[in-house]
Design an enzyme around this catalytic site. Structure first.
Site, short mmCIF file in Angstrom:
data_model
loop_
_atom_site.label_atom_id
_atom_site.label_comp_id
_atom_site.label_asym_id
_atom_site.label_seq_id
_atom_site.Cartn_x
_atom_site.Cartn_y
_atom_site.Cartn_z
N GLY A 1 1.02 -1.34 0.15
CA GLY A 1 0.06 -0.03 0.01
C GLY A 1 0.89 1.15 -0.03
NE ARG B 1 -8.70 1.02 -10.02
CZ ARG B 1 -7.43 1.67 -10.06
NH1 ARG B 1 -7.29 2.55 -9.19
NH2 ARG B 1 -6.38 1.14 -10.57
NE ARG C 1 -7.07 -8.27 -13.54
CZ ARG C 1 -7.41 -7.76 -12.23
NH1 ARG C 1 -8.02 -6.75 -12.05
NH2 ARG C 1 -6.58 -8.33 -11.16
NE ARG D 1 -2.07 -0.09 4.38
CZ ARG D 1 -1.31 -0.84 4.11
NH1 ARG D 1 -1.43 -2.22 4.33
NH2 ARG D 1 -0.10 -0.48 3.47
CG ASP E 1 -2.23 -8.64 9.73
OD1 ASP E 1 -1.80 -9.09 10.65
OD2 ASP E 1 -1.73 -8.37 8.66
CG HIS F 1 -0.55 -4.19 9.84
ND1 HIS F 1 -0.87 -3.01 9.61
CD2 HIS F 1 -0.16 -4.58 8.61
CE1 HIS F 1 -0.82 -2.60 8.28
NE2 HIS F 1 -0.30 -3.76 7.69
N GLY G 1 1.28 -9.19 8.36
CA GLY G 1 1.23 -9.76 6.85
C GLY G 1 2.51 -9.69 6.18
#
Length: 313
Positions: A72, A169, A172, A228, A251, A275, A277
């Site tokens: 991110g 988003r 495809r 997040r 997480d 957190h 990961g």
């Protein structure tokens, strides 16, 4: 042209770095290693608060590339407005997929098979046998099908899941099947036994998992967040957890770190990891390989990888 490169590792610890630039070690210390105005390539310190990552950016008047070591980039976005046009922001695609996907499967399996309860039972010397849910035959929905989402599906395949649906988003087609656009998410939620969040934090995903989203999840479904914390409306999630309709494995949280006394710590049906990961033994070798590749490209004026955006574009 300035030649300073700021790295959160000592340059002598990384084999293969190109010559011809001045490497400055900075991992978020109060003192800068040199004048930020002379920095041409800024590798952002890893696992530091956003304020630390952003602090030198306003003074980096000559910077040409900003490289995060996280998937991110939300922690640096607010300060990009200080940079001149043409600066490339790159993320760490290729660094965190394996470890984040591993943790995702660990959270799913631990939640379904009752591992937290077994640990508590062991502490009390209680034998908690019985039937528990399996991952086999479950329907999984992955929300955010980038490199990490794809890596999660790679690891789901051997577990004989019934179906994997993918949302991103934009629509495809992949070798494994279609990726649905976010506009179809509402219709896919009621079919999923497990909903995995691996989407970046953007204006469109902040608060994505709200009361309406959660209400559309089937009874008994598991929500897994490795994205997040602010992707999820914590208050809305607490309401669903407290009535026992769904469970969650998180997480990341909002707020983060989760403060002592927060009701999420003791909400029924929730498993929380702090957190983790990305920060594993897999991080360092992959991060160093990325930096070597990017800096060789940068010095040789070749296109950089993983460009998320270019300022002023």
């Amino acid at each position: 042209m300035t030649s300073d490169v700021w790295l959160p590792f000592h340059a002598e610890e990384i084999d293969g770095l190109p010559e011809g630039v001045d490497y400055r070690f900075w991992d978020g210390d109060q003192e800068f290693p040199a004048d930020p105005a002379d920095c041409a390539f800024y590798a952002v310190p890893y696992m530091k608060p956003p304020g630390v990552a952003q602090r030198p950016l306003a003074e980096m008047t000559s910077v040409q590339a900003v490289q995060t070591l996280s998937a991110g980039v939300d922690h640096v976005l607010p300060s990009l407005k200080f940079l001149h046009p043409g600066v490339q922001l790159c993320n760490a695609q290729g660094v965190h997929e394996a470890s984040t996907a591993e943790l995702t499967l660990a959270l799913i399996l631990a939640s379904l098979r009752g591992i937290p309860g077994f640990v508590r039972g062991q502490d009390k010397e209680e034998w908690r046998s019985g039937f528990y849910p399996a991952l086999a035959d479950k329907s999984v929905l992955i929300v955010g099908y980038g490199a990490i989402g794809s890596a999660i599906e790679d690891r789901l395949v051997p577990f004989e899941v019934a179906r994997v649906a993918r949302v991103a988003r934009s629509e495809r087609t992949t070798a494994r099947g279609p990726v649905h656009p976010l506009t179809q998410l509402r219709s896919l939620l009621p079919e999923a036994d497990i909903v995995v969040l691996s989407t970046p934090l953007t204006d469109s995903t902040r608060g994505l998992v709200n009361a309406d989203f959660l209400s559309r999840m089937k009874d008994g479904a598991l929500l897994v967040n490795v994205a997040r914390g602010p992707v999820v409306d914590t208050k809305a999630l607490l309401a669903e957890l407290e009535n026992g309709r769904i469970t969650a494995a998180l997480d990341v949280t909002d707020p983060e770190p989760l403060p002592q006394g927060h009701p999420l710590w003791h909400a029924p049906g929730v498993l929380i990891s702090p957190h983790v990961g990305g920060p594993t033994s897999a991080f360092l070798p992959r991060a160093k390989r990325l930096l070597v590749d990017q800096l060789n490209r940068f010095v040789n004026q070749e296109p950089l990888r993983n460009v998320v955006l270019t300022t002023g574009a």
